[in-house]
Design an enzyme around this catalytic site. Sequence first.
Site, PDB file in Angstrom:
ATOM      1  N   ALA A 244       0.824  -1.206   0.000  1.00  0.00           N
ATOM      2  CA  ALA A 244       0.000   0.000   0.000  1.00  0.00           C
ATOM      3  C   ALA A 244       0.859   1.258   0.000  1.00  0.00           C
ATOM      4  O   ALA A 244       0.584   2.217  -0.728  1.00  0.00           O
ATOM      5  CB  ALA A 244      -0.936  -0.006   1.209  1.00  0.00           C
TER       6      ALA A 244
ATOM      7  N   ASN B  10       4.686  -7.407   4.226  1.00  0.00           N
ATOM      8  CA  ASN B  10       3.870  -8.600   4.025  1.00  0.00           C
ATOM      9  C   ASN B  10       3.501  -8.815   2.566  1.00  0.00           C
ATOM     10  O   ASN B  10       3.184  -9.940   2.158  1.00  0.00           O
ATOM     11  CB  ASN B  10       2.581  -8.509   4.847  1.00  0.00           C
ATOM     12  CG  ASN B  10       2.796  -8.862   6.301  1.00  0.00           C
ATOM     13  OD1 ASN B  10       3.822  -9.427   6.671  1.00  0.00           O
ATOM     14  ND2 ASN B  10       1.829  -8.524   7.138  1.00  0.00           N
TER      15      ASN B  10
ATOM     16  N   GLY C  18       0.432 -15.045  -1.436  1.00  0.00           N
ATOM     17  CA  GLY C  18       0.329 -16.198  -2.319  1.00  0.00           C
ATOM     18  C   GLY C  18       0.543 -15.887  -3.784  1.00  0.00           C
ATOM     19  O   GLY C  18       0.716 -16.796  -4.588  1.00  0.00           O
ATOM     20  N   GLY C  19       0.498 -14.623  -4.157  1.00  0.00           N
ATOM     21  CA  GLY C  19       0.847 -14.246  -5.525  1.00  0.00           C
ATOM     22  C   GLY C  19      -0.316 -14.112  -6.483  1.00  0.00           C
ATOM     23  O   GLY C  19      -0.117 -14.003  -7.690  1.00  0.00           O
TER      24      GLY C  19
ATOM     25  N   ASP D 122       1.559  -0.768  14.784  1.00  0.00           N
ATOM     26  CA  ASP D 122       1.800   0.523  15.445  1.00  0.00           C
ATOM     27  C   ASP D 122       1.039   1.681  14.803  1.00  0.00           C
ATOM     28  O   ASP D 122       0.541   2.573  15.497  1.00  0.00           O
ATOM     29  CB  ASP D 122       3.298   0.847  15.437  1.00  0.00           C
ATOM     30  CG  ASP D 122       4.131  -0.229  16.118  1.00  0.00           C
ATOM     31  OD1 ASP D 122       3.570  -0.957  16.941  1.00  0.00           O
ATOM     32  OD2 ASP D 122       5.330  -0.328  15.817  1.00  0.00           O
TER      33      ASP D 122
ATOM     34  N   ARG E  42     -11.800 -18.922   4.198  1.00  0.00           N
ATOM     35  CA  ARG E  42     -10.585 -19.257   4.937  1.00  0.00           C
ATOM     36  C   ARG E  42     -10.856 -19.477   6.424  1.00  0.00           C
ATOM     37  O   ARG E  42     -10.234 -20.334   7.044  1.00  0.00           O
ATOM     38  CB  ARG E  42      -9.541 -18.148   4.745  1.00  0.00           C
ATOM     39  CG  ARG E  42      -8.904 -18.167   3.370  1.00  0.00           C
ATOM     40  CD  ARG E  42      -7.941 -17.031   3.193  1.00  0.00           C
ATOM     41  NE  ARG E  42      -7.142 -17.196   1.981  1.00  0.00           N
ATOM     42  CZ  ARG E  42      -6.265 -16.302   1.548  1.00  0.00           C
ATOM     43  NH1 ARG E  42      -6.061 -15.189   2.240  1.00  0.00           N
ATOM     44  NH2 ARG E  42      -5.580 -16.528   0.447  1.00  0.00           N
TER      45      ARG E  42
ATOM     46  N   HIS F 264      -4.065 -12.212   8.742  1.00  0.00           N
ATOM     47  CA  HIS F 264      -4.543 -10.890   8.324  1.00  0.00           C
ATOM     48  C   HIS F 264      -5.547 -10.377   9.350  1.00  0.00           C
ATOM     49  O   HIS F 264      -6.433 -11.120   9.780  1.00  0.00           O
ATOM     50  CB  HIS F 264      -5.226 -11.014   6.956  1.00  0.00           C
ATOM     51  CG  HIS F 264      -5.526  -9.704   6.289  1.00  0.00           C
ATOM     52  ND1 HIS F 264      -4.761  -9.193   5.263  1.00  0.00           N
ATOM     53  CD2 HIS F 264      -6.512  -8.804   6.477  1.00  0.00           C
ATOM     54  CE1 HIS F 264      -5.272  -8.039   4.859  1.00  0.00           C
ATOM     55  NE2 HIS F 264      -6.325  -7.786   5.589  1.00  0.00           N
TER      56      HIS F 264
ATOM     57  N   GLU G   3      -3.848  -2.928   5.000  1.00  0.00           N
ATOM     58  CA  GLU G   3      -4.353  -3.691   6.138  1.00  0.00           C
ATOM     59  C   GLU G   3      -4.557  -2.844   7.387  1.00  0.00           C
ATOM     60  O   GLU G   3      -5.212  -3.289   8.334  1.00  0.00           O
ATOM     61  CB  GLU G   3      -3.402  -4.855   6.444  1.00  0.00           C
ATOM     62  CG  GLU G   3      -3.989  -5.924   7.326  1.00  0.00           C
ATOM     63  CD  GLU G   3      -3.057  -7.106   7.536  1.00  0.00           C
ATOM     64  OE1 GLU G   3      -3.315  -7.893   8.471  1.00  0.00           O
ATOM     65  OE2 GLU G   3      -2.070  -7.238   6.774  1.00  0.00           O
TER      66      GLU G   3
ATOM     67  N   ALA H 267      -6.452  -9.013  -0.781  1.00  0.00           N
ATOM     68  CA  ALA H 267      -5.518  -8.124  -0.077  1.00  0.00           C
ATOM     69  C   ALA H 267      -4.714  -7.304  -1.083  1.00  0.00           C
ATOM     70  O   ALA H 267      -4.473  -6.107  -0.874  1.00  0.00           O
ATOM     71  CB  ALA H 267      -4.581  -8.935   0.809  1.00  0.00           C
TER      72      ALA H 267
END
Length: 650
Positions: free
Chosen positions: A152, A179, A184-185, A413, A472, A587, A616, A631
Site C-alpha cells: 500500500a 507482508n 500467495g501471488g 503501530d 478461509r 490478516h 491492512e 488483499a
Amino acid sequence: MKRSFSVLLAVCMILALLAGCAGGQQADRPSLSFKAGTYTKEVNGMHGPITVEVTVNENSIVDAKVTSTMETPGIGTYAGEQIASQIVQYQSLDVDALTGATITSNAVKSAVEACLAEAGGDLNALKAPRERARLDKLEYTADVVVVGGGGAGLTATATALEEGASVILIESTDILGGNSLVVGGFMNTPIPELQDYFLEERSASMESLITDALAEEPVSEEHAALQAAVRADYEAYLKTDKTMFDSVNWFTLQTWNGGDKLGDLTIVKKLCSEAYDAMQWLISNGMQFRDTVTLGGGALYTRSRYAVLPNGLGYITAIRSAIDKHAKNDNLTIMTGTKGTELILEGDRVVGVKAVNRKTNQEITLRANKGVVLSTGGFAGNVELRVKYCQGEKWPDLGSSVLTTNTAGVTGDGIFMAEAAGAELVNMEQIQLLPYCNPWTGQVNDTVGGGDGSSIFINKEGRRFVREDGRRDEMSKAIIAQTDSLMYIFGNAKCYGVEDFHDAKTLGGQSVGYFLDNNLYGFVVGDTLEEIASQLGFPAENLKETLDSYNAHVKDGTADEFGRVTFKNTLEEGPYIAFPRRPAAHHTMGGVRIDTQAHALRADGSIVKGLYCAGEITGVVHGTNRIGGNAIVDYLVFGREAGRNAAHGR
C-alpha cells in the site's frame, strides 16, 4: 523489469547511506591480507541452504555474492545480496543484519566469514568495529509523507509521484515490500476473456452459488439494489454461449457476503469495481501475469490470476518500476530502518510525522505540505495485540503457539498512531487465520504452486473434512478440529501440471525436489494411493473412499457433501503428493475507518484532515473474513486512492 528493480534498490541504498544508516571504511582500519583466490561455502538459511562465493586478492575482498539460495524472494534474497555487497564495500565483517531478514543476514555473514578464514584473513581485523555515521539532518519536508513501505505504501508513493508531488517514504525495517512480498501471488478481478478456460460447459454447482445469493433476503436497500444488478448481469449471461459467469457486481456481492456483510458496502463496491484497472496499471509498469485464471485459496470463485514471479515479488517489482519512472533527485526520499512514532498535528490537521532512525536512535521530524499516508499494516504477527483484541469465542487461542505468516516489522503501530490523531478504530476483533501454512515456520512460500484448484485436504485419517473452495475462516476452524490440528494438501501431477514432482516449484520458487530429497517439512510422494497412505500412516482404504467420492463429484459437476462447488480435474492417476499444513495468524480485518477517498474518519464521520490510510491498517473493507486474493486488490485500489488524494491535499 529486473533491471529497473535492481536500479531502484541501488537508489534506496544510496538514500539510506545519505541518511546515515551505514558508515564507510575508516582510514585507520587495519590492513588486510589474504591468499588470493575464490572460495565457496554453504550454510543453512531460514528455508534451506545458501551458497556464497567470495573472491579475494592479496589485500582486499574483491567480490562476494550469493550463488544459490532458497530464501524468500525479495526479502531473504535481497538481504543476502545486500550483506554480501556491504562486506565488499566496507572491507569488513562488521555489517548490520537487515531488520526483517535477520536469520538470512547472519547466515550469509557466517558463510562469507568462513570463506575469508579459509583465505587466511585476520578475522579480528575483519570484525573490528566500524564507526557508524549519524544523520546530518533531522528535519525533512515533502508534499506527502508515507509511513510504511509495503504494497500500500509503495503504491501510494508511486501514485503521488505520478500526480507530481514530492514524497518521503519511511519503512521501519531495512527491506521494502513488507507482508506484500510473502503473499500467495494472486489477485482477483473478473476477466471474461480468460475465465472460460476453467470450464468446458456450464457448471450447475457454480450457478447454484449465484442463485442462492440472489434468493437471500436483502438486509438493506443497497443490498437489494446490488442483488438486482447481479440478476440483470446473470440474465444477460444466460443468453450467451459463455461457460463462465462473472461481473463486477457479482464480485462485489460475493466479497461482501464472504465477510458476513460487516464490511462497508460502498467501500467494497470501490474495491471490486477498480480491481481490473489496478491490474492494468500493474501491467503498464511491467507486471507479468500467467495467462490463465483459476481459483486461488479462499477466493470463493474462479477469478484469481497469479503472477509469473514468485509470491508477491512481481507486484512489488512492478510498483517499484512505477516509482522509478517518476522519481527524480529532488522529489523522492526513501528512509529504511526508520520507524514512525507519532503524527504531528496543528489544530485538527495532521501535518507531519515524528520518527526515529533505528540504527542511530536519532529522532527525525518529517513535515508534509499536503498529506500523510499511513500504510503500516495490521497486527496478526503481534501476539499481545491479537490476544487482546481478537481472542475469543471464534478463536479461543491466539497465543504464541499460533505461528504467523507476517514479516517481522508489521506490528500494528500505525493503527494507534491514527487513533491518537482522532481516527476511529473499528472491527478490531476480526482476524483471519490462513489454512495452508507450514506447521514449523508458519509460512506459505513452500506450498506447491501452479495447481489448477483440483487438490483436496485430508486429515491424518485419510479423509476429507471441509470444502477446499470455501472461506478461509471456515477452513481454518475445521483444520483446528482435526487430529493434531493438522491437515495434508493432497494432489496429483496432473493437477499441478508436472510429470515428476521433483520438477515442481513452490509459491516461493523453490524446488519441491529439494524438500523431497532431504525429507523436509513432511513432503511425501507416491505413484499409488497405497504408497502415500503408508508414508502418512493411515489406512489406504480411507484414502481410496475419499478419492472415489471426490472424483465422482468432479465428473458430474454437483456440489459434494462439504459444499464444494468448483471442480477442474479428477485425482485418479499418480504420481501423488501430500504435504502437511496448519493455520497461522495471517490478516487482521480491523483498523482505521476510512471513506472511499481513503481519508481517515473520526467516530462522528468527519475527516481527520491531512490523514489518509490504505491497506491492512484499515478496518472497513473485508468484514469478518478476507477473501483470498483481495488483499492485493485492497492495497492497490486504496493505495492509489490515498496517494492521489494526498498529492493534491484533497
